[in-house]
Design a protein around this motif. Structure first.
Motif: not given
Length: 167
Positions: A121-141
């Motif tokens: 739900g926060r994939a468009g955000e990057s708190p503290y520079g975190l790439d949440l969208a990239g992490l969601v993709r990484w985890a699913g893959e």
């Protein structure tokens, strides 16, 4: 640590809480008493969010996602309550990688997906520079590959927390 109080024969810490004194390997698996192990992460360390990300990335890169999970858990439990879901989800990703590297495909995939859902739900955000969208993709893959029976090397599969979900 290692102070056994006789209550069920379990190791206890100085506060009386159950805490195994057995050494652990880099994936957090208990080893025999007296065996050389990887130093544990100290519990209850209050870090800045940036310090949390830096330390967790160092541990992930070293192939120690179990230890990275403990760093995220400290942030989750000691930080502002509004940020707890972020740190909890990141801890779940680290534990998912831990289980996957240990060969527990079901638990690994489940935790990777749970952590990704918490960040989704926060994939468009990057708190503290975190790439949440990239992490969601990484985890699913990774969850898909784990479910397919692919063995996982924790260091090689370590996610990039900042600026891209994969190494």
């Amino acid at each position: 640590m290692g102070d056994s109080t006789g209550r069920g024969g379990r190791d206890r810490d100085a506060g009386g809480r159950a805490r195994s004194a057995r050494p652990r390997d880099g994936l957090g698996r208990p080893l025999a008493y007296g065996a050389p192990g990887v130093a544990r992460q100290p519990e209850g360390v209050a870090r800045t969010p940036e310090g949390t990300v830096r330390e967790a990335q160092r541990l992930l890169d070293a192939g120690m996602p179990f230890h990275a999970h403990e760093v995220f858990e400290d942030a989750w439990k000691s930080g502002p309550p509004a940020e707890a879901p972020l740190w909890k989800s990141l801890a779940q990703l680290a534990v998912g990688l831990t289980h996957a590297a240990r060969g527990n495909a079901v638990g690994g995939a489940r935790l990777l997906r749970r952590g990704a859902a918490g960040l989704g739900g926060r994939a468009g955000e990057s708190p503290y520079g975190l790439d949440l969208a990239g992490l969601v993709r990484w985890a699913g893959e990774l969850a898909g590959r784990v479910e397919g029976g692919e063995p996982v090397d924790a260091a090689r599969e370590a996610p990039r927390l900042l600026g891209g979900g994969l190494e």
